[in-house]
Design a protein around this motif. Sequence first.
Motif, short mmCIF file in Angstrom:
data_model
loop_
_atom_site.label_atom_id
_atom_site.label_comp_id
_atom_site.label_asym_id
_atom_site.label_seq_id
_atom_site.Cartn_x
_atom_site.Cartn_y
_atom_site.Cartn_z
N ASN A 99 67.58 49.41 69.61
CA ASN A 99 66.59 49.36 70.68
C ASN A 99 66.04 50.74 70.99
O ASN A 99 66.74 51.74 70.83
CB ASN A 99 67.23 48.85 71.98
CG ASN A 99 67.87 47.51 71.82
OD1 ASN A 99 67.19 46.54 71.54
ND2 ASN A 99 69.18 47.46 71.97
N LEU A 100 64.83 50.76 71.51
CA LEU A 100 64.26 51.95 72.12
C LEU A 100 63.86 51.53 73.52
O LEU A 100 63.10 50.56 73.68
CB LEU A 100 63.05 52.46 71.35
CG LEU A 100 62.37 53.69 71.95
CD1 LEU A 100 63.31 54.89 71.94
CD2 LEU A 100 61.10 54.01 71.20
N ALA A 101 64.41 52.19 74.52
CA ALA A 101 64.13 51.83 75.92
C ALA A 101 63.79 53.09 76.70
O ALA A 101 64.22 54.19 76.34
CB ALA A 101 65.34 51.13 76.52
N ILE A 102 63.02 52.90 77.77
CA ILE A 102 62.66 54.02 78.63
C ILE A 102 63.06 53.67 80.07
O ILE A 102 63.01 52.50 80.45
CB ILE A 102 61.15 54.35 78.56
CG1 ILE A 102 60.30 53.13 78.89
CG2 ILE A 102 60.77 54.91 77.21
CD1 ILE A 102 58.82 53.42 79.00
N PRO A 103 63.47 54.68 80.84
CA PRO A 103 63.83 54.40 82.23
C PRO A 103 62.59 54.05 83.06
O PRO A 103 61.51 54.60 82.85
CB PRO A 103 64.47 55.70 82.72
CG PRO A 103 64.10 56.73 81.73
CD PRO A 103 63.68 56.06 80.47
N ASP A 104 62.76 53.09 83.97
CA ASP A 104 61.70 52.69 84.89
C ASP A 104 62.36 52.34 86.21
O ASP A 104 62.86 51.23 86.39
CB ASP A 104 60.93 51.51 84.32
CG ASP A 104 59.76 51.09 85.21
OD1 ASP A 104 59.24 51.94 85.96
OD2 ASP A 104 59.38 49.91 85.16
N GLY A 105 62.43 53.31 87.10
CA GLY A 105 63.11 53.09 88.37
C GLY A 105 64.59 52.91 88.15
O GLY A 105 65.25 53.75 87.54
N ASP A 106 65.13 51.77 88.59
CA ASP A 106 66.56 51.51 88.46
C ASP A 106 66.91 50.67 87.24
O ASP A 106 67.98 50.08 87.16
CB ASP A 106 67.07 50.82 89.72
CG ASP A 106 66.42 49.46 89.94
OD1 ASP A 106 65.44 49.14 89.23
OD2 ASP A 106 66.89 48.71 90.82
N ALA A 107 65.98 50.62 86.28
CA ALA A 107 66.20 49.79 85.09
C ALA A 107 65.72 50.52 83.84
O ALA A 107 65.04 51.54 83.92
CB ALA A 107 65.45 48.46 85.23
N MET A 108 66.10 49.97 82.71
CA MET A 108 65.57 50.41 81.42
C MET A 108 64.63 49.33 80.94
O MET A 108 64.92 48.14 81.06
CB MET A 108 66.69 50.61 80.39
CG MET A 108 67.64 51.75 80.72
SD MET A 108 66.86 53.36 80.72
CE MET A 108 66.76 53.71 78.99
N VAL A 109 63.49 49.74 80.38
CA VAL A 109 62.51 48.79 79.84
C VAL A 109 62.53 48.94 78.33
O VAL A 109 62.36 50.05 77.80
CB VAL A 109 61.09 49.07 80.38
CG1 VAL A 109 60.09 48.13 79.75
CG2 VAL A 109 61.07 48.92 81.90
N TYR A 110 62.74 47.82 77.63
CA TYR A 110 62.77 47.86 76.17
C TYR A 110 61.35 47.97 75.62
O TYR A 110 60.50 47.14 75.89
CB TYR A 110 63.48 46.61 75.62
CG TYR A 110 64.96 46.68 75.85
CD1 TYR A 110 65.77 47.36 74.96
CD2 TYR A 110 65.55 46.12 76.97
CE1 TYR A 110 67.14 47.46 75.17
CE2 TYR A 110 66.90 46.22 77.19
CZ TYR A 110 67.69 46.89 76.29
OH TYR A 110 69.04 47.00 76.51
N VAL A 111 61.12 49.04 74.86
CA VAL A 111 59.81 49.35 74.31
C VAL A 111 59.69 48.85 72.88
O VAL A 111 58.63 48.40 72.45
CB VAL A 111 59.56 50.88 74.38
CG1 VAL A 111 58.26 51.24 73.71
CG2 VAL A 111 59.57 51.34 75.82
N ASP A 112 60.77 48.94 72.12
CA ASP A 112 60.77 48.45 70.74
C ASP A 112 62.18 48.02 70.40
O ASP A 112 63.15 48.49 71.00
CB ASP A 112 60.27 49.53 69.79
CG ASP A 112 59.71 48.97 68.49
OD1 ASP A 112 59.83 47.75 68.27
OD2 ASP A 112 59.16 49.75 67.70
N ARG A 113 62.28 47.14 69.40
CA ARG A 113 63.58 46.55 69.09
C ARG A 113 63.55 45.99 67.68
O ARG A 113 62.59 45.34 67.28
CB ARG A 113 63.79 45.46 70.13
CG ARG A 113 64.97 44.65 70.04
CD ARG A 113 64.97 43.68 71.26
NE ARG A 113 66.14 42.88 71.24
CZ ARG A 113 67.29 43.22 71.80
NH1 ARG A 113 67.39 44.34 72.45
NH2 ARG A 113 68.34 42.45 71.71
N VAL A 114 64.61 46.23 66.94
CA VAL A 114 64.79 45.61 65.62
C VAL A 114 66.11 44.84 65.71
O VAL A 114 67.17 45.43 65.94
CB VAL A 114 64.82 46.65 64.48
CG1 VAL A 114 65.11 45.98 63.15
CG2 VAL A 114 63.50 47.41 64.42
#
Length: 144
Positions: A107-122
Motif C-alpha cells: 500500500n501507499l497511504a498518506i496521513p489525513d487528519g486522524d486517519a491514513m488514506v490509501y492512495v495506491d495499492r497492489v
Amino acid sequence: MNDDHDPPGAAPSLRNLQILEVLASEARPMTPTEINGLLKLPKPTIHRLVANLEAQGYLSRHLDGRSYLPGPKLRRMMLGVMRAASHDLPRRAILTRLNAAVGETCNLAIPDGDAMVYVDRVETKWPLRIALQIGSRVPLHATA
C-alpha cells in the motif's frame, strides 16, 4: 493568480477552480483574505464563493475556524485523478515490484487528519486478504 488566459470577468465556475488551485498550490490552510490576495476578486465575491464551496463539501474549515482546507469532495476528486493516472506512475511500478518480491499486499497511504488514506495499492494473490479500496480511510492506530 490571474494570467493572460483568465478573463477579468471570469465565470463563477472558473473562479471556484481558481480558489481550489490557490489552496492546492499553497498547500496550507488559507483564509478567504489570503486567497483573495492572489486572486484579486471583490471581497463579497470571494466570501460568497468560499461559503458555497464549503457548503458543497469542496472546502472544510480548519481548526482555527477562519481558514480553509480541501474538503471531502475535493479529496475524493484528487484521489480519483491520482487513481486514473496510477498505472503510468513510478510509484505503481515500485509497488508492483515490492508485491512480487514479498508476496503480500503493498500500500501507499498518506496521513489525513486522524486517519491514513490509501492512495495506491497492489493486492496479494492470497485468497484471504483485507480488501480496501483506494481512497479508504483507516484510523492511524490501525495502520502499520
